[in-house]
Write a protein that holds these residues in place. Sequence first.
Motif, short mmCIF file in Angstrom:
data_model
loop_
_atom_site.label_atom_id
_atom_site.label_comp_id
_atom_site.label_asym_id
_atom_site.label_seq_id
_atom_site.Cartn_x
_atom_site.Cartn_y
_atom_site.Cartn_z
N CYS A 98 0.78 -1.07 0.14
CA CYS A 98 -0.03 -0.02 0.09
C CYS A 98 0.84 1.31 -0.16
O CYS A 98 1.84 1.27 0.89
CB CYS A 98 -0.86 0.03 1.03
SG CYS A 98 -1.97 1.39 0.90
N ALA A 100 -0.80 4.56 -0.32
CA ALA A 100 -1.55 5.39 0.02
C ALA A 100 -1.33 6.26 1.17
O ALA A 100 -0.38 5.90 1.90
CB ALA A 100 -3.09 5.08 -0.04
N ALA A 102 -2.15 7.18 4.05
CA ALA A 102 -2.33 6.71 5.47
C ALA A 102 -1.12 5.91 5.98
O ALA A 102 -0.54 5.84 6.92
CB ALA A 102 -3.49 6.15 5.99
N CYS A 103 -0.99 5.12 4.84
CA CYS A 103 0.07 3.95 4.90
C CYS A 103 1.73 4.75 5.13
O CYS A 103 2.50 4.48 5.63
CB CYS A 103 0.16 2.92 3.96
SG CYS A 103 -0.73 1.42 4.69
N CYS A 139 -4.70 1.76 -1.01
CA CYS A 139 -5.44 1.53 0.21
C CYS A 139 -6.08 0.10 0.13
O CYS A 139 -6.61 -0.32 -1.00
CB CYS A 139 -6.50 2.59 0.41
SG CYS A 139 -7.16 2.30 1.95
N LEU A 140 -5.74 -0.69 1.23
CA LEU A 140 -6.37 -2.13 1.20
C LEU A 140 -7.35 -2.01 2.45
O LEU A 140 -7.71 -2.99 2.91
CB LEU A 140 -5.17 -2.71 1.70
CG LEU A 140 -4.20 -3.01 0.56
CD1 LEU A 140 -2.96 -3.71 1.38
CD2 LEU A 140 -4.53 -4.18 -0.41
N GLY A 141 -7.79 -0.74 2.82
CA GLY A 141 -8.83 -0.78 3.88
C GLY A 141 -8.29 -1.13 5.27
O GLY A 141 -8.65 -1.65 6.09
N ASN A 142 -7.10 -1.00 5.48
CA ASN A 142 -6.40 -1.33 6.87
C ASN A 142 -5.44 0.17 7.31
O ASN A 142 -4.43 -0.26 7.85
CB ASN A 142 -5.24 -2.72 6.38
CG ASN A 142 -5.00 -3.03 7.54
OD1 ASN A 142 -5.75 -3.42 8.71
ND2 ASN A 142 -3.55 -3.59 7.70
N CYS A 143 -6.07 1.01 7.12
CA CYS A 143 -5.34 2.12 7.31
C CYS A 143 -4.72 2.54 8.67
O CYS A 143 -3.61 3.02 8.63
CB CYS A 143 -6.06 3.55 6.76
SG CYS A 143 -7.03 3.30 5.32
N SER A 148 0.83 -1.59 5.11
CA SER A 148 0.14 -2.82 4.92
C SER A 148 0.27 -3.59 3.66
O SER A 148 0.72 -2.81 2.83
CB SER A 148 -1.40 -2.46 4.88
OG SER A 148 -1.94 -1.60 5.86
S1 FES Z 1 -3.93 3.67 3.12
FE1 FES Z 1 -2.96 1.80 3.31
S2 FES Z 1 -4.39 0.36 3.72
FE2 FES Z 1 -5.50 2.34 3.56
#
Ligand code: FES
Length: 188
Positions: A98, A100, A102-103, A139-143, A148
């Motif tokens: 990931c 994105a 947040a990660c 994004c894997l929905g695990n932010c 992740s």
């Molecule tokens: S930003 Fe990585 S899982 Fe959402």
Amino acid sequence: MTESRKRVAIPIRVETKAALPPDQRAAVLDAVQKHRRLEGALLPILHEVQGRLGWVMPAAVALIALELNLTRAEVHGVLTFYHYFRQRPAATHTIYLCRAEACQALGANGLAAHAERALGAPFHQCSADGRFGLEPVYCLGNCAMGPSLLIDRQLYSRVTAERFDAIIQELSAGTGAPRSSATAVGER
Ligand code: FES
């Protein structure tokens, strides 16, 4: 040149020399047949070919071009524009890392650089032994638990460089979650 003497392009069908094995050829022709009447048929055809054969080989590009009356360069251009399409067989394990925001805030950029170094392969490529492919995902929905990774439908949380190495070692030794038996996304 006068209007009456304008040159008219006549499509010529020339069979490719790099023939596909009969089963692969049948799969490509089936995909073409199924989607050729759609507007923008090339993308669904490429999706279907990759879905059925695992990747889109040069001989399939030639055959699709022939069937759609396009040039190979046109088909190749679309194939290479989208990183999703594979031009070589898929790795045994594809690592979706990931990238994105947040990660990233939790260290995904450092992990990405480590992953590329550890595998000896940049994103969208495979390790030299063909066992590991590295792909970005957004994004894997695990932010909240990044960085992740998703490997063989298994979700990994809070992955550090050390943990990444351990996961690779585990998969190399064949002690990781086998791809074929992983039927649902799990979290580790
Ligand atoms: S930003 Fe990585 S899982 Fe959402």
